[in-house]
Write an enzyme that holds these catalytic residues in place. Structure first.
Site, PDB file in Angstrom:
ATOM      1  N   LYS A  17      47.985  33.039  27.293  1.00  0.00           N
ATOM      2  CA  LYS A  17      47.339  34.340  27.503  1.00  0.00           C
ATOM      3  C   LYS A  17      48.357  35.476  27.625  1.00  0.00           C
ATOM      4  O   LYS A  17      48.193  36.532  27.017  1.00  0.00           O
ATOM      5  CB  LYS A  17      46.496  34.208  28.774  1.00  0.00           C
ATOM      6  CG  LYS A  17      45.650  35.363  29.149  1.00  0.00           C
ATOM      7  CD  LYS A  17      44.619  34.929  30.182  1.00  0.00           C
ATOM      8  CE  LYS A  17      45.181  34.296  31.425  1.00  0.00           C
ATOM      9  NZ  LYS A  17      45.779  35.232  32.378  1.00  0.00           N
ATOM     10  N   ARG A  93      38.903  37.647  38.093  1.00  0.00           N
ATOM     11  CA  ARG A  93      39.059  36.210  38.329  1.00  0.00           C
ATOM     12  C   ARG A  93      37.870  35.657  39.091  1.00  0.00           C
ATOM     13  O   ARG A  93      37.781  34.436  39.261  1.00  0.00           O
ATOM     14  CB  ARG A  93      40.310  35.969  39.151  1.00  0.00           C
ATOM     15  CG  ARG A  93      41.518  35.472  38.344  1.00  0.00           C
ATOM     16  CD  ARG A  93      42.636  35.284  39.308  1.00  0.00           C
ATOM     17  NE  ARG A  93      43.739  34.487  38.920  1.00  0.00           N
ATOM     18  CZ  ARG A  93      44.839  34.951  38.319  1.00  0.00           C
ATOM     19  NH1 ARG A  93      44.901  36.196  37.919  1.00  0.00           N
ATOM     20  NH2 ARG A  93      45.856  34.154  38.105  1.00  0.00           N
ATOM     21  N   ARG A 130      57.512  27.106  31.644  1.00  0.00           N
ATOM     22  CA  ARG A 130      57.358  28.548  31.415  1.00  0.00           C
ATOM     23  C   ARG A 130      58.462  29.371  32.071  1.00  0.00           C
ATOM     24  O   ARG A 130      58.842  29.132  33.209  1.00  0.00           O
ATOM     25  CB  ARG A 130      56.001  28.994  31.963  1.00  0.00           C
ATOM     26  CG  ARG A 130      55.818  30.503  31.932  1.00  0.00           C
ATOM     27  CD  ARG A 130      54.407  30.882  32.100  1.00  0.00           C
ATOM     28  NE  ARG A 130      53.935  30.775  33.469  1.00  0.00           N
ATOM     29  CZ  ARG A 130      52.718  31.164  33.859  1.00  0.00           C
ATOM     30  NH1 ARG A 130      51.878  31.653  32.962  1.00  0.00           N
ATOM     31  NH2 ARG A 130      52.349  31.037  35.106  1.00  0.00           N
ATOM     32  N   ARG A 162      58.827  31.650  37.408  1.00  0.00           N
ATOM     33  CA  ARG A 162      58.050  32.235  38.502  1.00  0.00           C
ATOM     34  C   ARG A 162      58.111  31.341  39.730  1.00  0.00           C
ATOM     35  O   ARG A 162      58.081  30.125  39.617  1.00  0.00           O
ATOM     36  CB  ARG A 162      56.595  32.406  38.055  1.00  0.00           C
ATOM     37  CG  ARG A 162      56.405  33.614  37.186  1.00  0.00           C
ATOM     38  CD  ARG A 162      55.033  33.680  36.590  1.00  0.00           C
ATOM     39  NE  ARG A 162      53.941  33.307  37.484  1.00  0.00           N
ATOM     40  CZ  ARG A 162      52.677  33.526  37.212  1.00  0.00           C
ATOM     41  NH1 ARG A 162      52.338  34.142  36.091  1.00  0.00           N
ATOM     42  NH2 ARG A 162      51.730  33.164  38.045  1.00  0.00           N
ATOM     43  N   ARG A 173      46.182  26.422  41.373  1.00  0.00           N
ATOM     44  CA  ARG A 173      45.653  27.512  40.553  1.00  0.00           C
ATOM     45  C   ARG A 173      44.679  26.996  39.495  1.00  0.00           C
ATOM     46  O   ARG A 173      43.666  27.628  39.208  1.00  0.00           O
ATOM     47  CB  ARG A 173      46.803  28.284  39.901  1.00  0.00           C
ATOM     48  CG  ARG A 173      47.314  29.368  40.813  1.00  0.00           C
ATOM     49  CD  ARG A 173      48.785  29.672  40.663  1.00  0.00           C
ATOM     50  NE  ARG A 173      49.208  29.912  39.311  1.00  0.00           N
ATOM     51  CZ  ARG A 173      50.406  29.539  38.847  1.00  0.00           C
ATOM     52  NH1 ARG A 173      51.253  28.923  39.606  1.00  0.00           N
ATOM     53  NH2 ARG A 173      50.730  29.809  37.612  1.00  0.00           N
TER      54      ARG A 173
END
Ligand code: AMP
Length: 217
Positions: A17, A93, A130, A162, A173
């Site tokens: 995304k 969300r 990532r 992150r 999550r």
């Protein structure tokens, strides 16, 4: 009222995304508004907002609807978003946030809500590898040998992992996505604004699928 192109991109973390949003925002010349980036910037600045959300973000929980809605309301009120529209990433969300977004955008209804569909099993590996540019949000995948220091090909910013991309936080999550965010699919589907897009494929293929939907709107 907001004018221009108004798009929401939904999808699990790790669905690609972020990468698509960076590209789409350049393609349609609309501001890419990522609530996660805004919150992380606040944490880095150690502002009162940043201090109040740091723990929730680190553990993979969700920041309260009230707080996040105010943040988005303020951002969408800025001149660029009012004139050009927006590409929302990471918001809404929850259904409560989606209802608030309809209220904020008023007559300037959303053009399309794109749901980037990628199976959960596929995103776990992607999230662990990532890396993200601190400045422009561009996403990268780390190979077996991680560059250090790593600078962004687009803007020269620092490319980092992150803090919340730990296995525990990732799983939390993803669980939250199922319980809180999946009902959004129903919410937008019921008002004929939802466009599911197969997120499996090369970034070019997925970009093509998304733009063909937006262009037809
Ligand atoms: P993201 O970069 O979109 O994955 O967001 C990182 C973290 O920021 C999330 O795990 C949440 O803790 C928080 N966050 C971002 N957007 C929202 C939102 N719309 N509602 C609640 N929390 C959010």
């Amino acid at each position: 009222m907001t004018k221009g192109t108004r798009i929401v991109l939904l999808g699990r973390q790790g669905s690609g995304k972020g990468t698509q949003c960076v590209r789409l925002s350049r393609h349609y010349v609309v501001p890419h508004i990522s609530t996660g980036d805004m919150l992380r910037a606040a944490v880095r600045e150690d502002s009162p907002l940043g201090r109040s959300v740091a723990e929730v973000i680190g553990s993979g929980g969700l920041v309260s609807d009230d707080l996040i809605v105010e943040l988005v309301r303020e951002r969408l009120g800025k001149a660029d978003a009012r004139r050009r529209g927006f590409l929302l990433d990471g918001f809404p969300r929850t259904v409560a946030q989606a209802v608030a977004l309809d209220d904020i955008s008023g007559d300037g209804a959303l053009n399309a809500v794109i749901d980037l569909v990628v199976p959960r099993e596929m995103v776990l590996d992607r999230l662990s590898a990532r890396r993200v540019c601190r400045d422009c949000g561009a996403n990268y995948q780390a190979g077996p040998v991680v560059r250090s220091p790593w600078t962004c090909d687009t803007c020269g910013g620092d490319v980092v992992q992150r803090d919340d991309d730990t296995p525990e936080s990732i799983n939390r999550r993803l669980d939250l996505y199922e319980t809180q965010t999946a009902p959004l699919i129903e919410f937008y589907g019921a008002t004929n604004r939802l466009f599911p897009v197969d997120g499996v494929g090369t970034p070019d293929q997925v970009f093509e699928r998304i733009t063909s939907i937006i262009d037809a709107r």
